[in-house]
Design an enzyme around this catalytic site. Structure first.
Site, PDB file in Angstrom:
ATOM      1  N   LYS A 139       0.840  -1.206   0.000  1.00  0.00           N
ATOM      2  CA  LYS A 139       0.000   0.000   0.000  1.00  0.00           C
ATOM      3  C   LYS A 139       0.870   1.250   0.000  1.00  0.00           C
ATOM      4  O   LYS A 139       0.570   2.234  -0.702  1.00  0.00           O
ATOM      5  CB  LYS A 139      -0.915  -0.004   1.231  1.00  0.00           C
ATOM      6  N   HIS A 271     -13.620 -28.297 -35.473  1.00  0.00           N
ATOM      7  CA  HIS A 271     -14.403 -27.234 -34.855  1.00  0.00           C
ATOM      8  C   HIS A 271     -15.019 -27.684 -33.539  1.00  0.00           C
ATOM      9  O   HIS A 271     -16.209 -27.460 -33.275  1.00  0.00           O
ATOM     10  CB  HIS A 271     -15.482 -26.721 -35.808  1.00  0.00           C
TER      11      HIS A 271
END
Length: 291
Positions: A139, A271
């Site tokens: 932070k 496919h």
């Protein structure tokens, strides 16, 4: 871009890989080292001068090591914005020194649960102080550089040679911390859910393996990630050009199709649909011919 000089470091690691070399590098760079427990012991035995955290805080470790760094003199030094005059004034009033570098790695929780350890042992491997310091430093990356894995020691060495990390580098180190602590928390939450037989919440971390040649269509980009159940992404490619998006979807569909059978099986795909499937107890070559 301006680099921030490192003068004071806090080092507390479970994984001691490269620790002695790291300590000597920090000492050579005239960096004051604060450390805890076994980390301090290893560094001292290697001749590296360290200041014990309990000497710095004036408070000994307690509860079998569960509480050692959870103290204002530690977290104040991590979280102070060194560009904020009010923060610096508060530190001075409390006789707290700020840290420029945090080197932390965590208790091996995932390795412990994977080993089949008892519940109580797994609970003890849930790190509390480590994530708190990592997140605090991340932070406050505007003031603090944070190293969360031994693999980053080389980049630390390079930064020290150049006068410290710049802001962009500290920001990237912070990002890696939040990724690491997120993965850590997910592992704990998922394990506990399994122990309680609860399935109302699921989380998963996905790691990018590679960019693909193209996506579902040639003008689209794509990438492959791992992290789910076993599948084709974990396979070793033996020959041929790099896989595309459609190659992976076809191969994954074939993999799932043959998993439905106990004997050697082959699926021929187009496919993502099977246009030939065969099973043969005589072997995969004959199954291939039949498919």
């Amino acid at each position: 871009m301006n680099r921030k000089k490192i003068t004071r470091a806090l080092v507390s690691v479970y994984d001691k890989t490269g620790l002695v070399e790291l300590g000597k590098t920090l000492e050579k760079s005239r960096i004051e080292i604060f450390s805890t427990g076994s980390t301090a012991k290893v560094l001292r035995e290697a001749g590296v001068k360290v200041i014990a955290v309990e000497d710095h805080t004036g408070f000994p470790e307690m509860l079998g090591g569960r509480v050692k760094t959870l103290h204002p003199r530690i977290h104040g030094g991590i979280l102070a914005d060194q560009n904020n005059p009010n923060h610096l004034k508060e530190l001075a009033a409390a006789d707290i020194v700020p840290f420029d570098l945090i080197v932390i790695n965590l208790y091996p929780f995932t390795q412990t649960i994977s080993s089949g350890a008892e519940f109580a042992e797994c609970i003890e491997q849930i790190d509390i102080g480590g994530p708190s310091m990592l997140r605090g430093a991340a932070k406050n990356h505007n003031s603090v550089a944070v190293i969360s894995d031994p693999s980053q020691y080389q980049s630390l060495n390079t930064a020290l040679e150049q006068g410290g990390f710049n802001l962009d580098e500290r920001r990237e180190l912070a990002m890696k911390v939040f990724r690491k602590t997120a993965e850590y928390d997910i592992a704990i939450a998922e394990w506990l859910a399994g122990e309680l037989n609860q399935n109302d919440w699921r989380a998963k971390v996905w790691q990018k393996i590679a960019d693909l040649r193209y996506g579902e269509n040639p003008h689209q980009s794509a990438a492959i990630y791992s992290g789910g159940a076993a599948g084709i992404v974990g396979a070793q490619q033996l020959h041929g050009k790099e896989m595309s998006f459609n190659n992976y979807t076809d191969a994954e569909a074939a993999w799932r199709a043959v998993l439905d059978h106990r004997d050697p099986a082959v699926a021929i795909m187009k496919h993502a649909n099977p246009c030939g499937v065969a099973v043969c107890e005589l072997g995969v070559a004959i199954a291939y011919q039949h498919a």
